[in-house]
Design a protein around this motif. Structure first.
Motif, PDB file in Angstrom:
ATOM      1  N   ASN A   1       2.676  10.811  -5.416  1.00 51.12           N
ATOM      2  CA  ASN A   1       4.056  10.394  -5.167  1.00 51.12           C
ATOM      3  C   ASN A   1       4.161   9.414  -4.007  1.00 51.12           C
ATOM      4  N   ALA A   2       3.016   8.889  -3.546  1.00 52.72           N
ATOM      5  CA  ALA A   2       3.010   7.975  -2.417  1.00 52.72           C
ATOM      6  C   ALA A   2       2.417   6.636  -2.844  1.00 52.72           C
ATOM      7  N   ALA A   3       3.058   5.571  -2.411  1.00 52.15           N
ATOM      8  CA  ALA A   3       2.563   4.225  -2.712  1.00 52.15           C
ATOM      9  C   ALA A   3       1.428   3.869  -1.757  1.00 52.15           C
ATOM     10  N   ARG A   4       0.522   3.041  -2.242  1.00 43.97           N
ATOM     11  CA  ARG A   4      -0.558   2.502  -1.408  1.00 43.97           C
ATOM     12  C   ARG A   4      -0.585   1.003  -1.612  1.00 43.97           C
ATOM     13  N   LEU A   5      -0.629   0.266  -0.519  1.00 43.51           N
ATOM     14  CA  LEU A   5      -0.615  -1.191  -0.577  1.00 43.51           C
ATOM     15  C   LEU A   5      -1.893  -1.740   0.025  1.00 43.51           C
ATOM     16  N   SER A   6      -2.339  -2.880  -0.516  1.00 49.56           N
ATOM     17  CA  SER A   6      -3.494  -3.574   0.067  1.00 49.56           C
ATOM     18  C   SER A   6      -3.038  -4.953   0.538  1.00 49.56           C
ATOM     19  N   PHE A   7      -3.757  -5.475   1.521  1.00 48.56           N
ATOM     20  CA  PHE A   7      -3.437  -6.762   2.126  1.00 48.56           C
ATOM     21  C   PHE A   7      -4.721  -7.566   2.205  1.00 48.56           C
ATOM     22  N   ASP A   8      -4.688  -8.809   1.687  1.00 54.56           N
ATOM     23  CA  ASP A   8      -5.871  -9.652   1.773  1.00 54.56           C
ATOM     24  C   ASP A   8      -5.479 -11.120   1.834  1.00 54.56           C
ATOM     25  N   ILE A   9      -6.473 -11.944   2.143  1.00 54.44           N
ATOM     26  CA  ILE A   9      -6.291 -13.390   2.193  1.00 54.44           C
ATOM     27  C   ILE A   9      -7.115 -13.973   1.061  1.00 54.44           C
ATOM     28  N   LEU A  10      -6.510 -14.899   0.306  1.00 59.59           N
ATOM     29  CA  LEU A  10      -7.261 -15.525  -0.768  1.00 59.59           C
ATOM     30  C   LEU A  10      -7.091 -17.033  -0.708  1.00 59.59           C
ATOM     31  N   LYS A  11      -8.079 -17.733  -1.245  1.00 62.02           N
ATOM     32  CA  LYS A  11      -8.015 -19.190  -1.279  1.00 62.02           C
ATOM     33  C   LYS A  11      -7.473 -19.585  -2.649  1.00 62.02           C
ATOM     34  N   ASP A  12      -6.395 -20.351  -2.631  1.00 62.70           N
ATOM     35  CA  ASP A  12      -5.732 -20.791  -3.863  1.00 62.70           C
ATOM     36  C   ASP A  12      -5.843 -22.314  -3.916  1.00 62.70           C
ATOM     37  N   GLY A  13      -6.920 -22.785  -4.498  1.00 58.74           N
ATOM     38  CA  GLY A  13      -7.156 -24.228  -4.507  1.00 58.74           C
ATOM     39  C   GLY A  13      -7.533 -24.678  -3.110  1.00 58.74           C
ATOM     40  N   LYS A  14      -6.710 -25.554  -2.532  1.00 56.94           N
ATOM     41  CA  LYS A  14      -6.977 -26.042  -1.182  1.00 56.94           C
ATOM     42  C   LYS A  14      -6.192 -25.269  -0.127  1.00 56.94           C
ATOM     43  N   THR A  15      -5.298 -24.408  -0.555  1.00 53.30           N
ATOM     44  CA  THR A  15      -4.477 -23.651   0.393  1.00 53.30           C
ATOM     45  C   THR A  15      -4.923 -22.194   0.437  1.00 53.30           C
ATOM     46  N   TYR A  16      -4.455 -21.512   1.470  1.00 55.15           N
ATOM     47  CA  TYR A  16      -4.728 -20.080   1.619  1.00 55.15           C
ATOM     48  C   TYR A  16      -3.426 -19.323   1.437  1.00 55.15           C
ATOM     49  N   ARG A  17      -3.554 -18.089   0.960  1.00 54.09           N
ATOM     50  CA  ARG A  17      -2.386 -17.240   0.752  1.00 54.09           C
ATOM     51  C   ARG A  17      -2.686 -15.818   1.218  1.00 54.09           C
ATOM     52  N   PHE A  18      -1.663 -15.198   1.769  1.00 54.49           N
ATOM     53  CA  PHE A  18      -1.724 -13.759   2.039  1.00 54.49           C
ATOM     54  C   PHE A  18      -1.219 -13.073   0.775  1.00 54.49           C
ATOM     55  N   ARG A  19      -1.865 -11.965   0.402  1.00 51.48           N
ATOM     56  CA  ARG A  19      -1.450 -11.247  -0.802  1.00 51.48           C
ATOM     57  C   ARG A  19      -1.303  -9.762  -0.479  1.00 51.48           C
ATOM     58  N   ILE A  20      -0.169  -9.227  -0.891  1.00 48.86           N
ATOM     59  CA  ILE A  20       0.087  -7.788  -0.772  1.00 48.86           C
ATOM     60  C   ILE A  20       0.155  -7.250  -2.198  1.00 48.86           C
ATOM     61  N   THR A  21      -0.631  -6.198  -2.478  1.00 53.23           N
ATOM     62  CA  THR A  21      -0.707  -5.631  -3.823  1.00 53.23           C
ATOM     63  C   THR A  21      -0.412  -4.136  -3.761  1.00 53.23           C
ATOM     64  N   ASN A  22       0.396  -3.660  -4.691  1.00 54.12           N
ATOM     65  CA  ASN A  22       0.655  -2.225  -4.822  1.00 54.12           C
ATOM     66  C   ASN A  22      -0.458  -1.647  -5.694  1.00 54.12           C
ATOM     67  N   ILE A  23      -1.370  -0.877  -5.101  1.00 55.26           N
ATOM     68  CA  ILE A  23      -2.519  -0.337  -5.832  1.00 55.26           C
ATOM     69  C   ILE A  23      -2.321   1.125  -6.210  1.00 55.26           C
ATOM     70  N   SER A  24      -1.093   1.587  -6.188  1.00 52.10           N
ATOM     71  CA  SER A  24      -0.811   2.984  -6.543  1.00 52.10           C
ATOM     72  C   SER A  24      -0.116   3.046  -7.898  1.00 52.10           C
ATOM     73  N   ASP A  25       0.275   4.264  -8.269  1.00 53.26           N
ATOM     74  CA  ASP A  25       0.956   4.486  -9.548  1.00 53.26           C
ATOM     75  C   ASP A  25       2.467   4.604  -9.398  1.00 53.26           C
ATOM     76  N   VAL A  26       2.981   4.411  -8.182  1.00 55.26           N
ATOM     77  CA  VAL A  26       4.422   4.498  -7.955  1.00 55.26           C
ATOM     78  C   VAL A  26       4.911   3.241  -7.247  1.00 55.26           C
ATOM     79  N   ALA A  27       6.182   2.969  -7.368  1.00 51.28           N
ATOM     80  CA  ALA A  27       6.770   1.768  -6.758  1.00 51.28           C
ATOM     81  C   ALA A  27       6.964   1.964  -5.257  1.00 51.28           C
ATOM     82  N   ALA A  28       6.840   0.871  -4.528  1.00 52.28           N
ATOM     83  CA  ALA A  28       7.111   0.862  -3.084  1.00 52.28           C
ATOM     84  C   ALA A  28       8.406   0.085  -2.868  1.00 52.28           C
ATOM     85  N   LYS A  29       9.265   0.601  -1.995  1.00 53.70           N
ATOM     86  CA  LYS A  29      10.544  -0.045  -1.728  1.00 53.70           C
ATOM     87  C   LYS A  29      10.547  -0.638  -0.320  1.00 53.70           C
TER      88      LYS A  29
END
Length: 158
Positions: free
Chosen positions: A59-87
């Motif tokens: 019943n608890a959400a888990r989020l991950s945070f990473d940096i990825l290279k998107d072509g020539k730019t960089y992006r921060f990405r937050i992903t919900n890696i759990s089975d429930v929604a995070a608000k």
């Protein structure tokens, strides 16, 4: 004392000795059984704690945070890696405001995220240049479906 009386006393003494030996053995067996029962009880308590923790984890959400290279730019990405929604998902980088690689307009347009569904992601433009660090500490905060607010410090590197 007659022969039969002496024999009776000897047999009674032998029976008493045998009874004492058996009684001592049974006390030892009973002590071992009590120890085993205590260990089984402790194991059952630990298993119950694990089951309750897993149930809370479902019943608890888990989020991950990473940096990825998107072509020539960089992006921060937050992903919900759990089975429930995070608000009300929010991100705060632990850097000086003048050193923040976040693009303000992009950040303000996307955060706080009202609902991040399971498997959902949010990306932000990261204005990383040669003088920027290659790793960032950040604090992710969100509200679980049961209303519990969570704040978690995380780390992402290129």
């Amino acid at each position: 004392m007659s022969q039969y009386e002496i024999l009776s006393v000897i047999l009674a003494c032998i029976a008493t000795i045998v009874s004492l030996v058996v009684w001592g053995g049974q006390r030892k067996i009973q002590r071992e059984a009590n120890d085993l029962q205590r260990a089984t009880s402790e194991l059952a308590k630990k298993q119950l704690e694990i089951l309750l923790r897993e149930e809370r984890g479902k019943n608890a959400a888990r989020l991950s945070f990473d940096i990825l290279k998107d072509g020539k730019t960089y992006r921060f990405r937050i992903t919900n890696i759990s089975d429930v929604a995070a608000k009300n998902v929010d991100l705060r980088l632990l850097v000086k405001p003048e050193d923040s690689p976040l693009v303000t307009n992009d950040y303000e347009a996307k955060f706080p995220v009202p609902i991040l569904q399971p498997g959902g992601t949010v990306t932000l433009i990261a204005a990383i240049h040669f003088g920027s660090p290659t790793a960032y500490n950040a604090v992710l905060s969100w509200v679980n479906p049961d209303g519990v607010e969570v704040s978690e410090e995380t780390y992402a590197a290129l």
